[in-house]
Design a protein around this motif. Structure first.
Motif, PDB file in Angstrom:
ATOM      1  N   GLY A 123       0.796  -1.233   0.000  1.00  0.00           N
ATOM      2  CA  GLY A 123       0.000   0.000   0.000  1.00  0.00           C
ATOM      3  C   GLY A 123       0.824   1.276   0.000  1.00  0.00           C
ATOM      4  O   GLY A 123       0.312   2.342   0.355  1.00  0.00           O
ATOM      5  N   ASN A 125       2.484   2.497  -2.771  1.00  0.00           N
ATOM      6  CA  ASN A 125       2.554   3.073  -4.131  1.00  0.00           C
ATOM      7  C   ASN A 125       3.991   3.429  -4.512  1.00  0.00           C
ATOM      8  O   ASN A 125       4.262   4.488  -5.085  1.00  0.00           O
ATOM      9  N   LYS A 128       7.826   0.242  -7.591  1.00  0.00           N
ATOM     10  CA  LYS A 128       8.917  -0.692  -7.908  1.00  0.00           C
ATOM     11  C   LYS A 128       8.468  -1.813  -8.850  1.00  0.00           C
ATOM     12  O   LYS A 128       9.280  -2.426  -9.526  1.00  0.00           O
ATOM     13  N   THR A 133       0.409   2.597  -9.010  1.00  0.00           N
ATOM     14  CA  THR A 133      -0.175   2.425  -7.674  1.00  0.00           C
ATOM     15  C   THR A 133      -0.302   0.935  -7.348  1.00  0.00           C
ATOM     16  O   THR A 133      -0.291   0.084  -8.252  1.00  0.00           O
ATOM     17  N   CYS A 134      -0.478   0.649  -6.063  1.00  0.00           N
ATOM     18  CA  CYS A 134      -0.715  -0.740  -5.635  1.00  0.00           C
ATOM     19  C   CYS A 134      -2.054  -1.239  -6.196  1.00  0.00           C
ATOM     20  O   CYS A 134      -2.185  -2.423  -6.512  1.00  0.00           O
ATOM     21  N   PHE A 137      -1.561  -2.435  -9.625  1.00  0.00           N
ATOM     22  CA  PHE A 137      -0.886  -3.737  -9.565  1.00  0.00           C
ATOM     23  C   PHE A 137      -1.907  -4.832  -9.250  1.00  0.00           C
ATOM     24  O   PHE A 137      -1.902  -5.907  -9.875  1.00  0.00           O
ATOM     25  N   LYS A 150       6.867  -9.316  -8.839  1.00  0.00           N
ATOM     26  CA  LYS A 150       7.248  -7.940  -9.223  1.00  0.00           C
ATOM     27  C   LYS A 150       7.084  -6.968  -8.051  1.00  0.00           C
ATOM     28  O   LYS A 150       7.677  -5.900  -8.031  1.00  0.00           O
ATOM     29  N   CYS A 151       6.235  -7.326  -7.102  1.00  0.00           N
ATOM     30  CA  CYS A 151       6.098  -6.482  -5.902  1.00  0.00           C
ATOM     31  C   CYS A 151       7.192  -6.917  -4.917  1.00  0.00           C
ATOM     32  O   CYS A 151       6.952  -7.694  -3.997  1.00  0.00           O
TER      33      CYS A 151
HETATM   34  S1  SF4 Z   1       5.887  -2.709  -5.837  1.00  0.00           S
HETATM   35 FE1  SF4 Z   1       4.255  -3.411  -4.467  1.00  0.00          FE
HETATM   36  S2  SF4 Z   1       4.146  -1.791  -2.924  1.00  0.00           S
HETATM   37 FE2  SF4 Z   1       5.225  -0.919  -4.677  1.00  0.00          FE
HETATM   38  S3  SF4 Z   1       3.595   0.015  -5.944  1.00  0.00           S
HETATM   39 FE3  SF4 Z   1       3.928  -2.053  -6.714  1.00  0.00          FE
HETATM   40  S4  SF4 Z   1       2.353  -3.221  -5.632  1.00  0.00           S
HETATM   41 FE4  SF4 Z   1       2.607  -1.327  -4.475  1.00  0.00          FE
END
Ligand code: SF4
Length: 184
Positions: A123, A125, A128, A133-134, A137, A150-151
């Motif tokens: 949460g 954002n 990465k 935004t999350c 994703f 990927k997160c």
């Molecule tokens: S990498 Fe994960 S925490 Fe960062 S924006 Fe993407 S979903 Fe959200």
């Protein structure tokens, strides 16, 4: 009787609600034969027939039945966990006893929603993952257009509990989920 006993083996903090806990109970019996009958009689289940998991939603809590353990999320305390486990034991055994009168349901059931996934992401954002935004994703993940790996922040120690719940939810809904990162 299909489920003779259960034993609470872990009680962990619940990151979704710091006032609550997540409980894991080991079970000695194979209960998966009851899953298609429970899936037929309860509303809003997520059934993964190949993986033999069934997730039951009740009063804002999630109970996931596996081959050899049960996980309970958003639980007040161990007393409540014991009450829910007793309820699940009776439900599983009574449903299985009546299986001749029930048409088994092998469908996946309730679809996973992007919002369900979003609530379990960091949460922040942070972008990465390449998304702005999350929530973006989560929408891609529910559409199977992006890999959960990927997160990167989700796989850090800080988000271990959220990651565990999300991986279980994805797995139960039939999604590809790297279960080697599941660390109950
Ligand atoms: S990498 Fe994960 S925490 Fe960062 S924006 Fe993407 S979903 Fe959200």
């Amino acid at each position: 009787m299909l489920l003779h006993s259960y034993k609470i083996t872990r009680a962990l903090p619940c990151l979704a609600d710091p006032e609550k806990i997540r409980v894991i109970a080991e079970i000695p019996d194979e209960i998966h034969e009851a899953f298609p009958y429970l899936n037929a009689t309860l509303k809003g289940c997520i059934y993964n027939h190949p993986a033999l998991t069934l997730t039951i939603k009740k009063d804002g809590k999630l109970f996931t039945l596996h081959a050899h353990h049960i996980t309970l999320a958003k639980i007040e305390d161990e007393k409540e966990a014991e009450e829910i486990l007793k309820w699940l034991q009776d439900l599983i055994n009574e449903t299985y006893e009546k299986r001749d009168q029930i048409e088994p349901n092998y469908s996946k059931g309730a679809e996973l929603k992007a919002l369900d996934i979003f609530k379990l992401l960091p949460g922040t954002n942070c972008k990465k993952c390449g998304e702005l935004t999350c929530l973006a994703f989560a929408v891609k993940l529910v559409g199977q257009d992006i890999d959960i790996a990927k997160c990167v922040p989700l796989f850090s120690e800080e988000y271990r509990e959220k990651r565990n719940v999300l991986l279980e939810l994805l797995h139960a809904a039939g999604f590809e989920a790297p279960l080697e990162f599941l660390n109950p």
